[in-house]
Scaffold this active site. Structure first.
Site, short mmCIF file in Angstrom:
data_model
loop_
_atom_site.label_atom_id
_atom_site.label_comp_id
_atom_site.label_asym_id
_atom_site.label_seq_id
_atom_site.Cartn_x
_atom_site.Cartn_y
_atom_site.Cartn_z
N ARG A 162 0.82 -1.22 0.00
CA ARG A 162 0.00 0.00 0.00
C ARG A 162 0.85 1.27 0.00
NH1 ARG A 162 -2.47 -3.82 -0.81
NH2 ARG A 162 -4.49 -4.46 0.00
N SER A 236 -11.47 -0.37 2.71
CA SER A 236 -10.61 -0.76 3.84
C SER A 236 -9.91 0.47 4.40
CB SER A 236 -9.58 -1.79 3.39
OG SER A 236 -10.22 -2.96 2.94
N GLU A 332 -4.86 3.08 5.96
CA GLU A 332 -4.56 3.01 4.53
C GLU A 332 -5.05 4.27 3.83
OE1 GLU A 332 -6.13 0.36 0.74
OE2 GLU A 332 -5.96 -0.59 2.70
#
Length: 336
Positions: A162, A236, A332
């Site tokens: 990520r 998410s 994230e």
């Protein structure tokens, strides 16, 4: 064509009502160059957005927001693969569907991820055992400070889980205009992450086609994730932490049922959603923000939430996970 709006509501899938001083939509590289060359000190800071699917705004943005609407898909077939150059403004899932239709393989597990192509290269999106870094060949950009165009190789972007240089040392320095992916002409499905095999078996499929795999991933995501048009979210919210084997072994002794995934480098990935659920947060609400009742990794806007409320919930969850497991889970989502 460059289109400029003043005091514009910034699009974001959380449904947070925030404005920027100036919002510019560009649909060509020349427009992007013209835009950055025309920036005045009052036009900064600068933020580039797609659909706003990985953003949380806690206040109005005091500068210029650029949305890249560059479209188009070009391909160059090679022996066993195909290079596909895609405009940053193309919708990511439309691109994945196009790949499946044309027999360009590798992106099936990344189906139904919200956002646009440009963001895929910034975020290094991933799902069900596949990361886009394994597909990206190169990324074309416009440099904000000079208006010069350039191309970065996959290696130069320094992709990690990520992460990319676009999120760290290059943050705010470049506008992504095109991404070129290298996709396979041979279908090699990835089925061993999450509950993909189970979903396929429930539908009587032992050896899926790329289309069947894509459809299975979409069904799984729809079952687990909220529709942002109904309940705002950024998908998410937290990254799954990757820990040393010794840390995992210590936790596994206390929690034998703890799910985990070997990363192949002596480290272990632990699902953050599982830890959040174990802390009792799944389905809970705090103020106007809450945790999704089907997937604890997802924070949602219950209606009328401010970015500050979502951030407060985020910090409380991190606190509880740290206290119970000794692990600091990281967002994230990009927070402004």
């Amino acid at each position: 064509m460059e289109t400029v709006y003043n005091h514009y509501l910034i699009p974001n899938t959380f449904g947070i009502k925030v404005r920027c001083e100036r919002y510019v939509d560009v649909d060509s590289v020349d427009d992007a160059v013209h835009c950055v060359k025309g920036l005045s000190p009052s036009g900064t800071p600068l933020l580039t957005v797609g659909e706003g699917s990985n953003l949380l705004f806690t206040r109005d943005f005091p500068g210029t927001v650029i949305h890249v609407s560059i479209k188009g898909v070009e391909c160059e077939c090679q022996k066993d693969s195909v290079l596909v150059r895609v405009g940053a403004g193309e919708t990511w899932d439309d691109f994945v569907n196009l790949c499946v239709e044309h027999g360009w393989f590798g992106a099936e597990n990344l189906s139904f991820i919200p956002g646009e192509v440009g963001a895929s290269a910034v975020q290094n999106i991933g799902a069900y055992g596949v990361e886009v870094k394994d597909l990206i060949d190169s990324v074309e950009v416009v440099e904000v400070a000079t208006g010069r165009t350039g191309t970065f190789s996959n290696e130069a972007c320094e992709y990690a889980y990520r992460k990319s240089n676009f999120k760290t040392v290059w943050k705010g320095k470049y506008i992504v205009t095109h991404v070129t992916y290298r996709l396979s002409l041979h279908f090699d499905p990835h089925l061993d992450y999450g509950n993909i095999r189970g979903e396929l078996e429930r539908n009587g499929i032992a050896e899926p086609t790329a289309r069947q795999l894509r459809e299975a991933v979409i069904r799984i995501r729809k079952q687990k994730l909220p529709d942002p048009k109904v309940e705002g979210s950024a998908g998410s919210f937290f990254m799954n932490p990757v820990v040393d084997r010794a840390v995992f072994d210590s936790l596994a002794a206390r929690y034998p049922q703890m799910p985990h995934y070997e990363t192949g480098d002596g480290k272990v990935k632990i699902p953050a959603g599982w830890m959040i659920e174990m802390c009792g947060w799944k389905g809970r609400t705090m103020g106007h923000a809450g945790v999704h009742d089907k997937q604890a990794l997802v924070l949602v806007n219950r209606g009328g939430a401010t970015g500050a409320e979502v951030l407060e919930l985020c910090m409380k969850i991190r606190e509880d996970v740290k206290a119970r497991f000794g692990i600091d889970i990281q967002p994230e989502v990009n927070i402004f």
